[in-house]
Every structure is written in C-alpha cells, then in structure tokens.
Design an enzyme around this catalytic site. Sequence first.
Site, short mmCIF file in Angstrom:
data_model
loop_
_atom_site.label_atom_id
_atom_site.label_comp_id
_atom_site.label_asym_id
_atom_site.label_seq_id
_atom_site.Cartn_x
_atom_site.Cartn_y
_atom_site.Cartn_z
N THR A 13 63.69 14.25 -37.76
CA THR A 13 62.56 13.40 -37.42
C THR A 13 62.71 12.85 -36.00
OG1 THR A 13 63.55 11.35 -38.29
CG2 THR A 13 62.33 12.75 -39.83
N GLY A 14 61.58 12.59 -35.36
CA GLY A 14 61.60 12.06 -34.01
C GLY A 14 62.41 12.91 -33.06
N GLY A 18 65.32 13.71 -26.30
CA GLY A 18 66.54 12.92 -26.47
C GLY A 18 67.53 13.46 -27.47
N ILE A 19 68.16 12.55 -28.20
CA ILE A 19 69.18 12.92 -29.18
C ILE A 19 68.58 13.83 -30.24
CG2 ILE A 19 70.64 12.03 -31.03
CD1 ILE A 19 71.14 9.54 -29.27
N GLY A 20 67.39 13.54 -30.69
CA GLY A 20 66.76 14.36 -31.73
C GLY A 20 66.60 15.80 -31.30
N SER A 141 73.43 3.28 -35.03
CA SER A 141 73.79 2.92 -33.67
C SER A 141 74.99 2.00 -33.70
CB SER A 141 72.62 2.21 -32.99
OG SER A 141 73.02 1.61 -31.77
N TYR A 154 66.07 -4.98 -33.67
CA TYR A 154 66.52 -3.58 -33.63
C TYR A 154 67.86 -3.43 -34.34
CZ TYR A 154 68.68 0.63 -31.62
OH TYR A 154 69.33 1.83 -31.45
#
Length: 263
Positions: A13-14, A18-20, A141, A154
């Site tokens: 997902t997402g 970037g990281i995804g 994270s 967050y």
Amino acid sequence: MKIDFEGRTAIVTGSSAGIGLAIVEGLAASGARVVLNGRSQASTDAALVAVAAVLPHADLVGFAGDLGSAEGCAALVAAHPRCDILVNNLGIYGPQDFFETPDAEWTRFFEINVMSGVRLTRAYLPGMEQQRWGRVVFISSESALNIPADMIHYGFTKTAMLSIARGLAKRMAGTGVTVNSVLPGPTLSDGMAEMLKAEVESSGRTIEAVAADFVLANRPSSIIRRAATVEEVANLVVYASSPQASATTGAALRVDGGVVDSI
C-alpha cells in the site's frame, strides 16, 4: 541466501514513491507478482513505468485508490482478492503542535496510518491462514518509540502499529502466517528530498550530505550518522516477507540506523 517469491502475490500500500516503491522493486526482483498502489491513476501509472524501466520482466499490476477509507480498502480487496504478502506501508506525516492539532486531524492520521492496515489485514489474513502461509508487515517508524514532540499525533499511530502487529502475530500462532513491524529511521525518501531541496540548491552540496546534516541535527543518536536509503529499508521488508523468515514473528524490526538508544 536466495529469496524466491515465485507464485506469490504481494500487495504494497502507498507504494507509488519512496519506501513503498523500493519495497515493490525488491519483492518484484525476487519473483513476486506485486500490486502497486497509488492514490491517483497518474501516480500509479508513473510508478509502474519506473519499476518496469529497472525490472522489465517484473510481474506488476497497479491499483489506484485511496486506502484511507473503508470504501477504498474494500475496492482493493474486490479487485485483488488474493494476497500472500501484505505490506501495510501507507502513511502520512507532518509536524503540528499538540495544542493546535484538532480532532479531525487525529482522526485523519488514525484512519490512514492505522485503519488502512487493520482493514486490509482483516480481509487477507483468513486466506493466508487457510493456505497455511502468509506474511504481513506493518511499516512503523522509530517515531513509535521516540515520540516526536512536534508530531505526537503521528507517533501515536506508529506505536499503534506495533501493538496491532504483536497481537495479530499471537492471534495467528501456529498457522504458518507471520506478522511483523519494520521501524525505519530517517530515510532519504522523496519526501525528505523535497523537504531539503532548497538547502541543496542554495548550498551546492549533495542531497546525501545535506540529509546527513539533517539527521545529526534532528536525530543525534544515529549511529550510521546519515539517512538510510529506501533500498536499505526495503531489504529488511523483503527478508521479513520471505520463506527464510519463518521463525520471525511478532517482532519490531529496526532499520533505524541505531537512532533508538536501546540494546
């Protein structure tokens, strides 16, 4: 060690940047059929083209949709009912003082960062259990442990992921399905690059050098003393998703550069 996902379907997902996106590339390079997700058709298509340029024989399919809602998650499950490897990577972040963060923002962060993973995991775990094999990875994270004073809303969502993943690992005990969290630290993603763009342009220094200074200023406990690359984070996710990681479950796996000051 040769990781082979031949015959496995992964959903990230997402994952249009970037990281995804790095996770998509890592899983696809190891033979998985990967569903790549972006919020818009344009971003999804652009990401598919980018991966195909690097991995021309990758088995990729795109799903454009906002997974921050129950309706978006249901649409994904309807379009792609099979999932062997689920990577709950979707997430948003942004600084805001606690006293200036309204209820609606807390709810927005919770729906996108937490409930997207809850809804999709709830949908796909039964199939994994039935086939006696599956992998679920929540991208948390280091902020789940080092709660940022300027992003409490967050940090709370990332801590919630750890609880959910640990509990689900116990819930799936003995089924052959593992559930883990991965905790990146400061990472040179597209978001960080954009944030540091002005400093790079004004200083004439490389993005890596500027990012290293940012890490030292904001996460002085970093042991690697630089930002991680998205590929370094993706490598751990690929391993956690692999058959070789069959004895790793209920774990909070750190790829934080040593930021969290713990043995």
